[in-house]
Design an enzyme around this catalytic site. Structure first.
Site, PDB file in Angstrom:
ATOM      1  N   TYR A  31       2.512  12.281   3.526  1.00 28.38           N
ATOM      2  CA  TYR A  31       2.951  11.998   4.726  1.00 28.38           C
ATOM      3  C   TYR A  31       3.527  10.742   5.104  1.00 28.38           C
ATOM      4  CZ  TYR A  31       2.481  13.712   9.616  1.00 28.38           C
ATOM      5  OH  TYR A  31       2.521  14.262  10.965  1.00 28.38           O
ATOM      6  N   HIS A  36       6.210   3.569   3.349  1.00 33.74           N
ATOM      7  CA  HIS A  36       6.748   4.742   2.071  1.00 33.74           C
ATOM      8  C   HIS A  36       7.865   4.739   1.850  1.00 33.74           C
ATOM      9  CE1 HIS A  36       3.489   6.845   3.917  1.00 33.74           C
ATOM     10  NE2 HIS A  36       3.103   6.540   2.972  1.00 33.74           N
ATOM     11  N   GLN A  60     -11.883   7.339  -2.202  1.00 38.38           N
ATOM     12  CA  GLN A  60     -11.723   6.217  -1.887  1.00 38.38           C
ATOM     13  C   GLN A  60     -11.896   6.572  -0.165  1.00 38.38           C
ATOM     14  OE1 GLN A  60      -7.684   6.372  -3.029  1.00 38.38           O
ATOM     15  NE2 GLN A  60      -7.036   5.313  -1.033  1.00 38.38           N
ATOM     16  N   LYS A 148       0.960  -3.727   3.788  1.00 38.72           N
ATOM     17  CA  LYS A 148      -0.104  -3.473   5.133  1.00 38.72           C
ATOM     18  C   LYS A 148      -1.564  -3.365   4.426  1.00 38.72           C
ATOM     19  CE  LYS A 148      -0.763   0.451   6.808  1.00 38.72           C
ATOM     20  NZ  LYS A 148      -2.045   0.973   6.967  1.00 38.72           N
TER      21      LYS A 148
END
Lengths: 279, 279
Positions: A31, A36, A60, A148
């Site tokens: 996504y 990315h 996770q 991030k």
């Protein structure tokens, strides 16, 4: 661009890289946003072969988290990647990565249980484990990760060092929307009203940076000011911390190394952001 | 035979193995007996390059266990190795393997907390972690391990499979003294009286094998008989278990796959042994 779904096939390729070539790896949960893609661009720049993994890693996510609803769009992801030089896209099934009798986990103690780890028990265990598996399959020289997820980068750097892995992490800058919101696949959960509220993370960072520049060093003060700002925007603070960036230990008196880390709920969506306090 | 104490130097060698050669690795804690040497001989047979590590791994000893008193004799070990074709002996310091801020651990859940893992909490976590580190440093194709530590072999096989490591374990037969006592570095702790008592492990295995051959399948009976024999010799049973060899799960009714596993205290010395019930 070869798309590979089989762990076995990918591992055979990974075992036979040309020793003279640098292998760059971008692990993702798909996504894609510009964050990315900036990692892919950086991998292109620094390596001869670029591998991107797309795997929404179940281990996770907590039992009450958004694994099922996490956004996925493989077709769109592959189209976006076609603008780059991507040699392999590795996208295995959960069943291959975690067969039924799976039972091995990697724990990076201490730094995994604070900050995001306190709110998301087991999260970094899942991250560390899947990254170690991916590295063993792909054998990359470099792994490109966005800052991030600063705690993630810190935890994984420690894991790679402790376990004597040769893969090196290349941390890459946060990519932001025009108004400053850090790009995240989870931003899609925000309605227009929440999208405005979500700006509080970046605004809180900017405010702390300004106050630091003005000479304020007591993090208890900086934290209170940041929390007030978040509340004013309608966000719910999960944590706001001022930390030493290698150990992630909170500091009482900030210095030029200190990093502000924060997690905020906007409605049900939990967003994170961070920056060096020095700016 | 090159003796290497530096992790960095060993890793550089490990990163540059000739791709055409098979690398055989024998991980040890030193103080060699014929069991160790049989592993080296097997590595010589199955590989082009043989690496032996000698490292008494602190993280697999409990706080009240025998880490400090564990027998060490590097000079003698190196002399014994000189009878074989050993290319590298890797013997790093604890400080290099576990620097002060070390914090990463590998856990193979379930099968690490039963049998020896129940008596030695954290033992297999330490074993799994150090072996993963050694494998990342040495990058062997094959790893030769003795079946005396059968649970260790099972735990490590699972770890390697789960974490997508390419190293394969080659389990090797238990080497025994003439009277049947399994060779162990810890046998040196036994005084002459205890040395006789220590035979109870092998005798209990033989008795169970005989009873199995006679058609007895109820493990509760086999276990009681074995425990009685151990007691008669003066041993203190830690555990006697009849297990399925891949999962180490206890079975109520034995079959041709079943393995007898036992741990017995002779004085303060804890000894282990195991064998297929079928013999």
């Amino acid at each position: 661009m070869q798309i590979i779904n089989s762990v076995k096939t990918m591992q055979e390729i990974g075992n036979n890289w040309d020793a003279g070539k640098r292998i760059g790896f971008v692990p993702t949960m798909g996504y894609f946003h510009q964050g990315h893609l900036s990692l892919v661009a950086e991998a292109n720049k620094q390596s001869e072969i670029t591998v991107v993994s797309i795997f929404v890693n179940p281990s996770q996510f907590g039992p009450n988290e958004d694994f099922d609803s996490y956004p996925r769009d493989m077709q769109r992801d592959l189209e976006l990647l076609s603008n780059y030089k991507v040699d392999y896209v590795f996208s295995p099934s959960s069943e291959q990565m975690y067969p039924q009798d799976y039972r091995t986990w990697v724990e990076v103690e201490g730094i995994s249980s604070i900050l995001c780890g306190a709110s998301r028990p087991g999260h970094f265990r899942g991250v560390a484990t899947v990254i170690l598996k991916l590295i063993n399959i792909l054998k990359p020289n470099l792994m490109f990760m966005g800052e991030k997820d600063f705690q993630q980068v810190t935890v994984l750097k420690k894991m790679l060092k402790d376990l004597n892995c040769i893969t090196q992490i290349v941390p890459c800058h946060i990519i932001r929307e025009d108004d400053g919101l850090a790009m995240s696949s989870r931003n899609i959960y925000l309605n227009p009203e929440q999208r405005k509220q979500a700006l509080c993370l970046f605004k809180a960072i900017q405010q702390a940076q300004t106050q630091y520049k003005q000479g304020i060093r007591e993090t208890i003060f900086l934290q209170k000011e940041a929390a007030d700002l978040v509340k004013k925007f309608g966000g719910i603070v999960d944590y706001i911390s001022f930390v030493e960036p290698n150990t992630l230990q909170e500091v009482a008196i900030a210095d030029d190394n200190t990093r502000i880390m924060l997690a905020v709920f906007i409605g049900k969506t939990r967003l994170i952001d961070n920056a060096p306090l020095k700016g």
